[in-house]
Write an enzyme that holds these catalytic residues in place. Structure first.
Site, PDB file in Angstrom:
ATOM      1  N   ALA A  72       0.813  -1.212   0.000  1.00 54.59           N
ATOM      2  CA  ALA A  72       0.000   0.000   0.000  1.00 54.59           C
ATOM      3  C   ALA A  72       0.849   1.264   0.000  1.00 54.59           C
ATOM      4  O   ALA A  72       0.458   2.287  -0.585  1.00 54.59           O
ATOM      5  CB  ALA A  72      -0.923   0.001   1.217  1.00 54.59           C
TER       6      ALA A  72
ATOM      7  N   SER B 147     -14.205 -12.117 -17.334  1.00 58.29           N
ATOM      8  CA  SER B 147     -14.385 -11.898 -18.765  1.00 58.29           C
ATOM      9  C   SER B 147     -13.899 -10.501 -19.108  1.00 58.29           C
ATOM     10  O   SER B 147     -14.342  -9.511 -18.518  1.00 58.29           O
ATOM     11  CB  SER B 147     -15.866 -12.045 -19.150  1.00 58.29           C
ATOM     12  OG  SER B 147     -16.051 -11.782 -20.528  1.00 58.29           O
TER      13      SER B 147
ATOM     14  N   ASN C 109      -6.322 -15.716 -15.663  1.00 59.76           N
ATOM     15  CA  ASN C 109      -7.284 -16.724 -16.117  1.00 59.76           C
ATOM     16  C   ASN C 109      -8.498 -16.197 -16.868  1.00 59.76           C
ATOM     17  O   ASN C 109      -9.283 -16.998 -17.390  1.00 59.76           O
ATOM     18  CB  ASN C 109      -7.800 -17.528 -14.921  1.00 59.76           C
ATOM     19  CG  ASN C 109      -6.814 -18.564 -14.440  1.00 59.76           C
ATOM     20  OD1 ASN C 109      -6.515 -19.526 -15.132  1.00 59.76           O
ATOM     21  ND2 ASN C 109      -6.289 -18.354 -13.242  1.00 59.76           N
TER      22      ASN C 109
ATOM     23  N   ASP D   2     -12.441  -2.658 -18.424  1.00 58.93           N
ATOM     24  CA  ASP D   2     -11.553  -3.817 -18.477  1.00 58.93           C
ATOM     25  C   ASP D   2     -10.439  -3.580 -19.492  1.00 58.93           C
ATOM     26  O   ASP D   2     -10.597  -2.805 -20.442  1.00 58.93           O
ATOM     27  CB  ASP D   2     -12.322  -5.075 -18.882  1.00 58.93           C
ATOM     28  CG  ASP D   2     -13.253  -5.578 -17.786  1.00 58.93           C
ATOM     29  OD1 ASP D   2     -13.163  -5.060 -16.659  1.00 58.93           O
ATOM     30  OD2 ASP D   2     -14.051  -6.480 -18.064  1.00 58.93           O
TER      31      ASP D   2
ATOM     32  N   CYS E 270       4.297  -0.237 -13.624  1.00 59.31           N
ATOM     33  CA  CYS E 270       4.259  -1.474 -12.848  1.00 59.31           C
ATOM     34  C   CYS E 270       5.632  -2.029 -12.479  1.00 59.31           C
ATOM     35  O   CYS E 270       5.843  -2.474 -11.346  1.00 59.31           O
ATOM     36  CB  CYS E 270       3.423  -2.528 -13.561  1.00 59.31           C
ATOM     37  SG  CYS E 270       4.098  -3.142 -15.125  1.00 59.31           S
TER      38      CYS E 270
ATOM     39  N   ASP F 292      -9.303  -6.952 -14.690  1.00 62.22           N
ATOM     40  CA  ASP F 292     -10.734  -7.242 -14.664  1.00 62.22           C
ATOM     41  C   ASP F 292     -11.372  -6.411 -13.555  1.00 62.22           C
ATOM     42  O   ASP F 292     -11.380  -6.801 -12.392  1.00 62.22           O
ATOM     43  CB  ASP F 292     -10.937  -8.739 -14.426  1.00 62.22           C
ATOM     44  CG  ASP F 292     -12.379  -9.178 -14.580  1.00 62.22           C
ATOM     45  OD1 ASP F 292     -13.202  -8.349 -15.000  1.00 62.22           O
ATOM     46  OD2 ASP F 292     -12.680 -10.352 -14.277  1.00 62.22           O
TER      47      ASP F 292
ATOM     48  N   TYR G  94       2.034  -0.045 -23.189  1.00 60.11           N
ATOM     49  CA  TYR G  94       2.119  -1.470 -22.856  1.00 60.11           C
ATOM     50  C   TYR G  94       0.821  -1.967 -22.216  1.00 60.11           C
ATOM     51  O   TYR G  94       0.575  -3.170 -22.138  1.00 60.11           O
ATOM     52  CB  TYR G  94       3.321  -1.756 -21.956  1.00 60.11           C
ATOM     53  CG  TYR G  94       3.132  -1.453 -20.486  1.00 60.11           C
ATOM     54  CD1 TYR G  94       2.827  -2.468 -19.579  1.00 60.11           C
ATOM     55  CD2 TYR G  94       3.281  -0.161 -19.988  1.00 60.11           C
ATOM     56  CE1 TYR G  94       2.668  -2.196 -18.227  1.00 60.11           C
ATOM     57  CE2 TYR G  94       3.126   0.118 -18.652  1.00 60.11           C
ATOM     58  CZ  TYR G  94       2.826  -0.896 -17.771  1.00 60.11           C
ATOM     59  OH  TYR G  94       2.670  -0.620 -16.439  1.00 60.11           O
TER      60      TYR G  94
ATOM     61  N   HIS H  97       2.332  -7.304 -17.201  1.00 58.23           N
ATOM     62  CA  HIS H  97       2.185  -6.637 -15.910  1.00 58.23           C
ATOM     63  C   HIS H  97       3.180  -7.276 -14.947  1.00 58.23           C
ATOM     64  O   HIS H  97       3.402  -8.485 -14.982  1.00 58.23           O
ATOM     65  CB  HIS H  97       0.763  -6.752 -15.378  1.00 58.23           C
ATOM     66  CG  HIS H  97       0.560  -6.066 -14.057  1.00 58.23           C
ATOM     67  ND1 HIS H  97       0.975  -4.762 -13.831  1.00 58.23           N
ATOM     68  CD2 HIS H  97       0.034  -6.495 -12.888  1.00 58.23           C
ATOM     69  CE1 HIS H  97       0.687  -4.427 -12.592  1.00 58.23           C
ATOM     70  NE2 HIS H  97       0.126  -5.458 -11.991  1.00 58.23           N
TER      71      HIS H  97
ATOM     72  N   TRP I 158       0.375   6.870 -16.433  1.00 58.66           N
ATOM     73  CA  TRP I 158       0.358   6.079 -17.660  1.00 58.66           C
ATOM     74  C   TRP I 158      -0.058   6.899 -18.879  1.00 58.66           C
ATOM     75  O   TRP I 158      -0.051   6.378 -19.987  1.00 58.66           O
ATOM     76  CB  TRP I 158      -0.594   4.887 -17.498  1.00 58.66           C
ATOM     77  CG  TRP I 158      -0.035   3.782 -16.668  1.00 58.66           C
ATOM     78  CD1 TRP I 158       0.611   2.653 -17.132  1.00 58.66           C
ATOM     79  CD2 TRP I 158      -0.018   3.684 -15.240  1.00 58.66           C
ATOM     80  NE1 TRP I 158       1.008   1.872 -16.074  1.00 58.66           N
ATOM     81  CE2 TRP I 158       0.643   2.470 -14.904  1.00 58.66           C
ATOM     82  CE3 TRP I 158      -0.483   4.483 -14.218  1.00 58.66           C
ATOM     83  CZ2 TRP I 158       0.834   2.058 -13.589  1.00 58.66           C
ATOM     84  CZ3 TRP I 158      -0.299   4.079 -12.906  1.00 58.66           C
ATOM     85  CH2 TRP I 158       0.347   2.877 -12.602  1.00 58.66           C
TER      86      TRP I 158
ATOM     87  N   ASP J  21       1.221  -6.853  -5.047  1.00 56.10           N
ATOM     88  CA  ASP J  21       1.234  -5.922  -6.176  1.00 56.10           C
ATOM     89  C   ASP J  21       1.072  -4.499  -5.650  1.00 56.10           C
ATOM     90  O   ASP J  21       0.032  -4.149  -5.088  1.00 56.10           O
ATOM     91  CB  ASP J  21       0.104  -6.263  -7.145  1.00 56.10           C
ATOM     92  CG  ASP J  21       0.236  -5.551  -8.480  1.00 56.10           C
ATOM     93  OD1 ASP J  21       1.099  -4.651  -8.590  1.00 56.10           O
ATOM     94  OD2 ASP J  21      -0.515  -5.882  -9.413  1.00 56.10           O
TER      95      ASP J  21
ATOM     96  N   ASP K 271     -11.279 -14.881 -19.477  1.00 54.24           N
ATOM     97  CA  ASP K 271     -11.505 -15.085 -20.905  1.00 54.24           C
ATOM     98  C   ASP K 271     -11.434 -13.735 -21.619  1.00 54.24           C
ATOM     99  O   ASP K 271     -11.798 -12.698 -21.053  1.00 54.24           O
ATOM    100  CB  ASP K 271     -12.878 -15.717 -21.150  1.00 54.24           C
ATOM    101  CG  ASP K 271     -12.923 -17.179 -20.725  1.00 54.24           C
ATOM    102  OD1 ASP K 271     -11.846 -17.757 -20.480  1.00 54.24           O
ATOM    103  OD2 ASP K 271     -14.034 -17.730 -20.628  1.00 54.24           O
TER     104      ASP K 271
ATOM    105  N   ASN L 108       3.059   2.717  -3.336  1.00 53.77           N
ATOM    106  CA  ASN L 108       2.367   3.669  -4.208  1.00 53.77           C
ATOM    107  C   ASN L 108       1.822   4.828  -3.380  1.00 53.77           C
ATOM    108  O   ASN L 108       1.688   4.733  -2.164  1.00 53.77           O
ATOM    109  CB  ASN L 108       1.254   2.984  -5.013  1.00 53.77           C
ATOM    110  CG  ASN L 108       0.063   2.590  -4.155  1.00 53.77           C
ATOM    111  OD1 ASN L 108      -0.684   3.430  -3.660  1.00 53.77           O
ATOM    112  ND2 ASN L 108      -0.123   1.288  -3.969  1.00 53.77           N
TER     113      ASN L 108
END
Length: 656
Positions: A196, A282, A368, A299, A247, A276, A508, A305, A211, A328, A370, A199
Site C-alpha cells: 500500500a 471476462s 485466467n 476492463d 508497474c 478485470d 504497454y 504486468h 500512464w 502488487d 476469458d 504507491n
C-alpha cells in the site's frame, strides 16, 4: 548476511543469537539480577533475565572476563516484531532497581531460522531472493520477451532506514501506531502494508504512478533502472511521492524494501495480463467497423504486468497455502478501501480458491480471464466475433536462481490450458465469485459488464476463413515495418473478403495513443485457397506517433457478405539499438576502472540531447548521467567513464 548492510547500527535477525559485553563500574554482586529489555515503539520485549549464581535453568550463558565485565549471549524470539529497538539493561540488586540504555539495534526477519515464518531452506534460493542486490525484470510481448536490468541495492547506505520509514509512514501506523507495531511480527501484515505504501494513492507513498501524457514534471518511468535513487529521493524530499512509476518500477521498489527487511522476494512478469475491474472473469474488447479499439468498458489486457512474490507461511489460511505469495504495489483497484494487493497465495490462485485473503480473486482474473472481442455497430447492435480462453496469463516469468535466465512459473498459477483440471478450477472460481456461466454476476454481487451485452446478437459460428499477420523481418526502430496478412478460405465456397487494416501506437497497457495507418483491401479466395496481402508501415508514418513503449498494434478486420467476421491482431515492439559494455582492464576494489559503452545510432538522421544512464550497487552511489550532444548516422560513438569500486565516487571523461 547482516554484514552486507551499510550501517553503523547493529543489524540482527530474529531467532538468531548475538553476544554483548557489559562493563559494570560498581562490579558484580552475588544475587544481582540482570534483565535485557528491548523495545520498539511502545512495544517492550524482555530478551533475557539473568540472576547471578542461579540454577541451571538460566536462559542465557555468560562469562566473566574481568571484575565488573560480563559477556552475554542473547536470543530473540523467532516471531519477534521487526524494527528498530532500544536495548536497556535493568539491574536488580537487593531492593535497588536501575536501568541503563545500552544502545540501538535493528531486528529483521530471518530466512535462515527454521522457526521464522519466512524460513527458506534452500541456500541458493536464499542468496537469490534475499541477498542478491541486482536482477532482471522481464518486459515486452509474449512472443518477444525482453530483459531489463534492475538495481535493487537493498544493502546500500540508508536503504534499510528508508524501508523502516516506509512502515512508519503507512496509513496503518498513523491511524493506530501501537496496533501497527505489534503486528510487525507477521510477514503477511508487513508485506501488505508495504504494497500500500510503495504507491502514493492513499498516503504520501514512495512512487506516483502515471500512464498517460508527458512526464515533464517528473521522470519518465522508462528512465529508472534501480530502486536506490527513487527511495533516497522520496526520503530526502520529506516523503513527497517520486514522479513517476509504472508497474515494473513499483515491483522493483517493493522487492528492494522487502528484501532489505529480510523477506525473500522476487519479481514476476505476467504476459497478456488481465485487468478485470468487476472480477467476472471476462475481458470484453470493443472495436468499431474499421477495427479501431473503442473504450466502452474499464476492463483491459496489458501486454505485460509486473508484480512481486514473497515467500512465507500463511498462519491465517493454513499450511496448504504456504510458500510464494503474490503482492502488487501498482495502484489498480482498492482492496478494503485502499490501493493495495495481496498477499495472495499462488496455491489459492492455482486451485481457484478466490474467496481467500488477500485479493486472490483479482490475481486469479489477471491470469485466467476469458478474452472476448465484439464489433460495435450501434448502441443496440454488437457482434461477438472472438472468444479466447487461452490468451490471458502467458509465460509468467521470473529470473532464475544464480543466472539471468528466464524461468517460466506459469504452472505455479494454473493447470495446463484446456486441461480438465484447469476447466474445473475455472468453474469453481466462477461459482465462488457468484458469476454465471454467461459472465453475469448474481444479483447480490457487483454489476457485471455483461450489462453491455443486452440486445446483442448471440455468439455466431466460427468464421469460415482464417488469418495471420506475419512480420517479414524483426522490427528495429528507425526502419520500415514490413508485414504480410495471410488469409485462408476454410471451405469450398468462393469468397470475396473486404479487409480493413489499421495500426496504432499503443502503451504497454494496450491503450491506443495515435493512429498510424488505415487502409482497405479486397481479396478473392477460391476453394480452400490461401492468399497474402503485403503492406508496410514506414518510419515516417510512425516516428512522430510512437510512444516511449515503442509498441504498435496492427489489426485486420476481415468481412464477408455472409458469415461472421474475422479479427486478426498483432502486437509489435520495436527494438532499441543495443548498448555494448566493455570493462577495460581488471576491476579491483577501491581502484578506478575504465568502462567503455558503445552505441550505434540506427536512424538516418542526427539525434540530439542524448543521455547515458548507469548505476550499480557498490559501484556508483547515485545514478550516473552523462549528457552527449549528438550521434551521427551509423557512426559508432563510445563514452568512457571511471568507476570507483565500493567508494561511490565517479569521474567522467568526454567521448573519444
Amino acid at each position: 548476511a547482516e554484514e552486507a548492510y551499510t550501517s553503523t547500527e547493529a543489524i540482527l535477525r530474529r531467532g538468531q543469537a548475538f553476544k554483548i559485553t557489559v562493563n559494570l563500574q560498581r562490579g558484580v554482586q552475588s544475587g544481582d539480577n540482570f534483565t535485557f529489555i528491548a523495545s520498539t515503539g511502545n512495544f517492550p520485549m524482555a530478551l533475557i533475565s539473568h540472576p547471578i549464581h542461579s540454577s541451571s535453568r538460566t536462559l542465557v550463558p555468560y562469562s566473566s572476563l574481568e571484575p565488573g565485565c560480563m559477556n552475554f549471549t542473547i536470543f530473540s524470539p523467532a516471531d519477534a516484531v521487526i524494527g528498530r529497538y532500544k536495548l536497556k539493561l535493568q539491574t536488580v540488586s537487593g531492593n535497588k532497581v536501575s536501568s541503563t540504555l545500552l544502545g540501538q539495534f535493528v531486528l529483521l526477519f530471518n530466512p535462515w531460522c527454521p522457526n521464522d515464518d519466512v524460513y527458506m531452506a534452500n541456500e541458493k534460493e536464499r542468496w537469490e531472493y534475499v541477498l542478491n542486490d541486482s536482477g532482471i525484470i522481464f518486459q515486452g510481448l509474449e512472443k518477444h520477451i525482453q530483459q531489463e536490468a534492475w538495481n535493487y541495492g537493498q544493502f546500500e547506505e540508508d536503504i534499510l532506514d528508508i524501508s523502516l520509514a516506509i512502515l512508519d509512514r503507512s496509513l496503518n501506523h498513523r491511524q493506530d501506531p501501537a496496533a501497527d507495531v505489534s503486528n510487525r511480527n507477521s510477514p503477511t501484515y508487513v508485506s501488505r502494508v508495504i504494497s500500500a505504501t510503495v504507491n502514493s494513492n492513499d498516503e504520501k507513498g514512495v512512487v506516483e504512478g502515471k500512464w498517460n501524457g508527458k512526464f515533464r514534471s517528473g521522470t519518465n518511468p522508462l528512465q529508472w533502472s534501480g530502486s536506490v535513487t527513487i527511495l533516497r529521493k522520496w526520503h530526502r524530499g520529506r516523503y513527497k511521492p517520486v514522479r513517476y512509476g509504472q508497474c515494473w518500477v513499483f515491483a522493483g521498489v517493493m522487492c528492494t524494501v522487502l528484501r532489505s527487511l529480510g523477506i525473500p522476494t522476487r519479481v514476476i512478469t505476467n504476459f497478456n495480463s488481465a485487468h478485470d475491474r468487476n472480477i467476472n472473469l471476462s475481458i470484453d474488447e470493443y472495436i468499431d467497423i474499421s477495427g479501431k479499439t473503442l473504450h466502452l468498458t474499464e476492463d483491459s489486457v496489458w501486454n505485460f504486468h509486473v508484480w512481486n512474490e514473497s515467500w512465507f507461511i500463511r498462519r491465517d489460511l493454513g499450511s496448504f497455502y504456504d510458500g510464494w505469495q503474490v503482492l502488487d504495489a501498482t495502484p489498480q483497484e482498492r482492496s478494503k478501501g485502499i490501493y493495495q494487493c495481496g498477499p495472495a497465495s499462488t496455491r489459492a490462485i492455482k486451485e481457484g480458491d478466490v474467496n481467500l485473503d488477500y485479493d486472490s480473486s483479482f490475481v486469479f482474473a489477471a491470469v485466467n480471464a476469458d478474452y472476448v472481442t465484439w464489433i460495435h455497430y450501434s448502441k443496440k447492435i454488437k457482434e461477438r466475433i472472438y472468444s479466447d480462453t487461452r490468451k490471458i496469463g502467458k509465460f509468467i516469468s521470473t529470473k532464475a536462481v544464480g543466472t539471468n535466465d528466464r524461468v517460466d512459473v506459469t504452472a505455479n498459477y494454473k493447470y495446463p490450458e484446456g486441461s480438465l483440471k484447469e476447466r474445473r478450477v475455472y468453474k469453481k472460481a466462477l461459482k465462488l465469485l457468484g458469476v454465471r456461466s454467461t459472465g453475469k454476476r448474481a444479483k447480490n454481487r457487483r454489476r457485471s459488464s455483461v450489462a453491455w451485452r443486452q440486445n446483442m446478437t448471440p455468439p455466431a459460428q466460427k468464421p469460415s476463413i482464417s488469418g495471420k499477420l506475419i512480420l517479414d523481418a524483426s522490427p528495429v526502430i528507425g526502419q520500415d515495418i514490413l508485414l504480410t496478412l495471410a488469409l485462408r478460405n476454410l471451405i469450398s465456397d468462393f469468397k470475396t473478403i473486404k479487409v480493413k487494416l489499421s495500426a496504432s501506437a499503443i502503451l504497454y497497457t494496450r491503450k491506443p495513443k495515435a493512429e498510424i495507418l488505415k487502409l482497405s483491401r479486397s481479396i478473392k479466395l477460391g476453394s480452400e485457397e490461401v492468399k497474402e496481402i503485403s503492406f508496410k508501415i514506414s518510419y515516417s508514418q510512425y516516428k512522430n506517433s510512437l510512444t516511449d513503449d515503442r509498441k504498435i498494434l496492427v489489426t485486420a478486420l476481415c468481412e464477408t457478405k455472409q458469415g461472421p467476421s474475422l479479427l486478426v491482431e498483432k502486437d509489435i515492439v520495436l527494438q532499441d539499438p543495443l548498448l555494448t559494455i566493455k570493462v577495460l582492464g581488471p576491476a579491483v576494489v577501491h581502484k578506478a576502472v575504465n568502462v567503455q559503452v558503445t552505441f550505434t545510432n540506427p536512424l538516418s538522421e542526427v539525434v540530439t540531447d542524448c543521455v547515458l544512464r548507469a548505476e550499480g550497487s557498490g559501484l556508483l552511489k547515485e545514478q550516473l548521467r552523462i549528457k552527449y550532444v549528438n550521434a551521427i548516422w551509423l557512426i559508432t560513438r563510445s563514452l568512457w567513464w571511471k568507476i570507483w569500486n565500493k567508494t561511490g565516487e565517479s569521474d567522467k571523461s568526454q567521448d573519444i
